[in-house]
Design a protein around this motif. Structure first.
Motif, mmCIF file in Angstrom:
data_model
loop_
_atom_site.group_PDB
_atom_site.id
_atom_site.type_symbol
_atom_site.label_atom_id
_atom_site.label_comp_id
_atom_site.label_asym_id
_atom_site.label_seq_id
_atom_site.Cartn_x
_atom_site.Cartn_y
_atom_site.Cartn_z
ATOM 1 N N ALA A 1 58.049 2.338 35.061
ATOM 2 C CA ALA A 1 56.887 1.780 34.372
ATOM 3 C C ALA A 1 55.822 2.830 34.084
ATOM 4 O O ALA A 1 55.059 2.693 33.123
ATOM 5 N N ALA A 2 55.767 3.886 34.889
ATOM 6 C CA ALA A 2 54.780 4.964 34.688
ATOM 7 C C ALA A 2 55.394 6.255 35.208
ATOM 8 O O ALA A 2 55.037 6.746 36.275
ATOM 9 N N PRO A 3 56.338 6.845 34.463
ATOM 10 C CA PRO A 3 57.153 7.940 34.998
ATOM 11 C C PRO A 3 56.478 9.299 35.050
ATOM 12 O O PRO A 3 56.934 10.165 35.795
ATOM 13 N N GLU A 4 55.426 9.516 34.265
ATOM 14 C CA GLU A 4 54.832 10.856 34.241
ATOM 15 C C GLU A 4 53.345 10.769 33.919
ATOM 16 O O GLU A 4 52.854 9.769 33.399
ATOM 17 N N VAL A 5 52.651 11.835 34.227
ATOM 18 C CA VAL A 5 51.212 11.880 34.034
ATOM 19 C C VAL A 5 50.865 11.844 32.547
ATOM 20 O O VAL A 5 51.674 12.241 31.694
ATOM 21 N N TRP A 6 49.675 11.372 32.214
ATOM 22 C CA TRP A 6 49.196 11.339 30.840
ATOM 23 C C TRP A 6 47.687 11.619 30.812
ATOM 24 O O TRP A 6 47.027 11.639 31.856
ATOM 25 N N VAL A 7 47.167 11.823 29.603
ATOM 26 C CA VAL A 7 45.736 12.046 29.396
ATOM 27 C C VAL A 7 45.236 11.021 28.398
ATOM 28 O O VAL A 7 45.777 10.919 27.294
ATOM 29 N N GLU A 8 44.219 10.256 28.763
ATOM 30 C CA GLU A 8 43.635 9.278 27.852
ATOM 31 C C GLU A 8 42.497 9.921 27.070
ATOM 32 O O GLU A 8 41.650 10.615 27.642
ATOM 33 N N ILE A 9 42.472 9.641 25.749
ATOM 34 C CA ILE A 9 41.461 10.203 24.857
ATOM 35 C C ILE A 9 41.120 9.164 23.806
ATOM 36 O O ILE A 9 41.975 8.368 23.402
#
Length: 815
Positions: free
Chosen positions: A677-685
């Motif tokens: 459901a959330a396999p890797e890091v991300w950046v919100e912008i």
């Protein structure tokens, strides 16, 4: 039961109800593939371990193995509902990479050994340092995920037997501000409100609290109120478009770091419009006049400029708070990990004191916890608090605890303020702490400024002991690694955010030679031959139930009184809220209903601190300000963050949690459904910032701060412009990085600032300045950030986050 997908639909089906009605039952269940309810050999009582809500559950056991869970339908906390992390997280406990034997470092490598060899090495180094350098050379850093009995034992060993002042928990990172704010306002820790206040409130205000992701079941309770007759109105304060924000009557998204300015404006408006319960303020509080003078300087117009908010929205929010007949407020990391953390949280308490909104159904405040047993860490004294909510600066409190432990009071350190986590790390870095025992936490990912943390944990003069389930990033640096048992493999109690105590019983044996944390601590104490004043072994208890009974004596007469609770009672009735004693044999749902507080100079847990500088008050100063032990209204000026955006670093970076993971993914990353459901890091912008930077959904980007760098895919979402968000869960245990100089570009805390709140000493994870640049070469794939959460995309076609029950497991949810 009708099928539902807990990944795609984490809050489940609605069971609407109205104000004052009982929240309906809905029992959630998840069993391993091929296992039917009738196949289960036995169901064993437990509660959640992957969030702070305290959801009661039963563990399914078949053939000596855990094969699933179900919610406990009659429990006061969850009425049978379970968080997705609970439905699937138990699978991590069966992971093939569990630690099963102790490890010691030989010639630079960790090698397996037996318990005697490992513990002899721990004891040898302990005795050597105590003889050569004294108790101040030893430090302990623990968790918010152990049992009460384990924290109490650790506190007795560290503060009593050894006499070190250097003990803290990773609760310093998540809820130290909750404790500090409660002490500042009410003289003592302990949540005034109750989850049951949701059933009665007509206004619910959530300050920096993404309840929809951090406490899924509690948010389900609010959603059910919203779906029923006469729903409450919601105020949300958060720079991100969380599910809470989307459901709110009013959403305020202030500039990060400006919470005090916003709260002062809200208080200004309550006072200006005379939405004050003057009789309550006069009878039960001190400090009102100073608050009037301070907030007079914060009209909505000034706060609107500081916070970058519409002035009309600030006035509307104040009207919402001022018009409430039954106001419930909750506070979490958006306030606790930001600039002026304690000061901001105290202003939320001030709203309730001004309006007389305490101690009755629907009128309460919850300074929330982030971890399942964070409350126990604090009340037992396994952090910077003295056992039983006692006051370090009160010699009578120290003597009382010494009598209970049957120790000379001089053995319990109270010569200086307790050492908080970040200071412990500094002492380790400087070489005054030479022994550090880390249990059930992972500072090599969770602390700020990770480059520095890795360096100090590998210092040549530091002997590092790590006690955990898996080979974490911190365990990889240790001199000794001790394999521990987890929930379901041991027995003990833990207490949630609204003071509800649950019993979790042993269901299966731990793998290999892994041991319960309590057994490890007691084994250490016996090998060290700790003794009380009569020469008897110390601690004097020997198993979970005897430890619990000993704790009851330590807490009797204090606010956290468990004297009316027993293992048998918890087996019969489920969750019980403390204080529970002869006067309150069924527990206490709300504190301070009589307007009396544990704030007298003789009783209080703390004499308080200056909210700007953190300087502690002395007893005489406290007595002069609050001789009758009333609640304290404390005013404070707004002070800008120490680090703000500039031309080189134009963004504010904030970190936080996501719905499907907990802490550093030690468990949730090993549960396949949660990891997918959330396999890797991300950046919100934000869309406007993405457009200006030339970034599209899923593009690889680099985020940089003055301390470090992160590489991840961009998620273009509805976050406030000028702000970047990165989840902090992702470290390196499941990456290919193996060499010492490998790429450390995945963890959010590579970039966070090494700064903390002056009062609570909680690190600030939401005030770093950062830059962003596209790395080019986007392949058209979107970020894998969840679409069900605050990270929901804007303006892009992204596949919905969902589970895969059709090919693997089955989860059921029903009435």
């Amino acid at each position: 039961m009708p099928f539902r997908d807990p990944i795609a639909d984490p809050w489940g089906t609605r069971t609407p109800y109205g104000p004052g009605e009982r929240w309906p039952t809905r029992v959630d269940r998840h069993l391993a593939e091929g296992v039917e309810p009738d196949d289960v050999d036995r169901w064993v009582r437990s509660a959640s371990i992957l969030h702070s809500n305290g959801d009661a559950m039963d563990i399914a056991v078949k053939d000596g193995r855990i094969v699933g869970v179900r919610g406990h339908g009659e429990d006061r906390v969850n009425r049978g509902r379970l968080d997705p992390k609970d439905l699937y997280g138990w699978r991590a406990e069966r992971s093939s990479d569990r630690l099963t034997r102790p490890l010691v470092r030989r010639d630079g490598e960790l090698v397996e050994t037996d318990w005697d060899t490992a513990m002899d090495l721990v004891v040898e180094n302990s005795r050597r340092l105590l003889a050569e350098r004294g108790a101040g050379s030893m430090g302990f850093y623990t968790s918010g995920q152990l049992f009460l009995e384990e924290y109490y034992t650790l506190a007795a060993i560290g503060h009593g037997a050894i006499g070190t002042n250097h003990m803290d928990g990773n609760t310093r990172l998540c809820t130290a501000t909750a404790a500090a704010a409660l002490k500042e306002s009410f003289g003592c820790d302990g949540q005034p409100g109750s989850y049951g206040d949701i059933d009665h409130a007509d206004v619910i205000a959530l300050y920096g609290h993404n309840m929809a992701e951090t406490q899924v079941v509690l948010w389900s309770r609010i959603l059910d109120r919203l779906a029923g007759p006469n729903p409450p109105r919601l105020l949300c304060v958060d720079p991100r478009p969380t599910s809470v924000a989307r459901a709110a009557t009013l959403h305020l998204a202030p500039r990060p770091g400006t919470n005090v300015a916003l709260m002062n404006a809200l208080l200004h408006e309550l006072i200006r419009t005379d939405r004050i319960d003057h009789a309550y303020v006069e009878a039960h509080t001190v400090g009102y006049e100073e608050l009037v003078r301070t907030t007079e300087e914060y009209p909505p117009e000034r706060a609107a400029r500081i916070c970058d908010l519409p002035v009309e929205d600030i006035r509307e929010a104040a009207a919402l708070l001022g018009g409430a007949e039954r106001l419930l407020s909750t506070v979490l990391q958006g306030f606790y990990q930001s600039n002026q953390a304690t000061a901001a949280a105290v202003q939320v308490n001030n709203v309730h004191l001004l309006r007389g909104m305490l101690g009755r159904p629907g009128a309460g405040v919850l300074q929330m916890n982030g971890q399942p047993s964070a409350e126990n860490t604090r009340e037992c004294g396994a952090d910077g608090d003295l056992t039983g909510f006692r006051n370090w600066n009160n010699d009578r409190h120290v003597a009382d605890l010494a009598e209970i432990w049957n120790l000379d009071p001089i053995r319990i350190p109270h010569y200086a303020p307790p050492t908080h986590a970040m200071q412990i790390m500094r002492y380790a870095e400087k070489g005054s702490i030479r022994f550090l025992w880390v249990s059930a936490t992972n500072p090599a990912v969770s602390l700020p400024d990770l480059r520095r943390v890795r360096e100090l944990l590998t210092g040549r003069d530091l002997f590092l002991v790590v006690q955990d389930l898996f080979m974490t990033e911190t365990a990889e640096l240790a001199d000794v690694v001790l394999p521990a048992a987890t929930r379901g493999e041991k027995t003990g109690t833990f207490t949630n955010s609204d003071r509800t105590v649950h019993l979790s019983e042993k269901a299966v044996e731990p793998p290999g030679s892994a041991r319960p944390d309590l057994e490890i601590f007691l084994d250490y104490a016996r090998r060290m031959d700790f003794r009380d004043a009569d020469g008897n072994p110390f601690p004097q208890w020997h198993d979970p139930e005897s430890a619990f009974e000993a704790w009851k004596r330590a807490g009797a007469g204090r606010l956290c009184d468990y004297s009316g609770i027993s293992y048998d009672l918890l087996r019969r009735v489920g969750g019980v809220q403390w204080p529970c004693d002869a006067e309150h044999p069924e527990g206490t749902e709300r504190l301070y209903a009589d307007g009396r507080f544990r704030a007298s100079p003789e009783e209080c847990e703390s004499y308080g601190r200056d909210l700007v500088t953190g300087a502690p008050w002395e007893e005489a100063e406290y007595r002069a300000a609050n001789p009758e032990g009333k609640a304290m209204i404390k005013a404070v000026e707004y002070v800008p963050p120490h680090e703000e955006p500039d031309a080189r670093y134009p963004f504010t970076l904030i970190t936080g949690r996501t719905l499907y993971h907990f802490h550093t993914r030690t468990k949730t990353g090993r549960a396949p459904e949660l990891q997918r459901a959330a396999p890797e890091v991300w950046v919100e912008i934000s869309p406007s910032d993405a457009g200006e930077a030339g970034v599209e959904e899923g593009d690889p980007v680099e985020v940089r701060s003055p301390r470090g760098t992160l590489h991840a895919r961009a998620r273009v979402c509805g976050i406030r412009p000028g702000v970047l968000f990165v989840p902090f869960h992702y470290g390196y245990w499941d990456t290919d990085t193996s060499d010492e100089d490998g790429d450390h570009d995945r963890a959010a805390n590579e970039m966070t600032v090494d700064d903390w709140d002056p009062v609570s000493k909680q690190p600030l994870f939401k005030t770093a300045a950062a830059s962003l640049r596209p790395l080019g070469g986007g392949d058209g794939r979107p970020s894998s950030a969840p679409t069900t959460a605050a990270s929901a995309p804007v303006g892009a076609r992204v596949p919905a986050t969902r589970g895969r029950p059709d090919t693997e497991e089955r989860s059921d949810g029903g009435a």
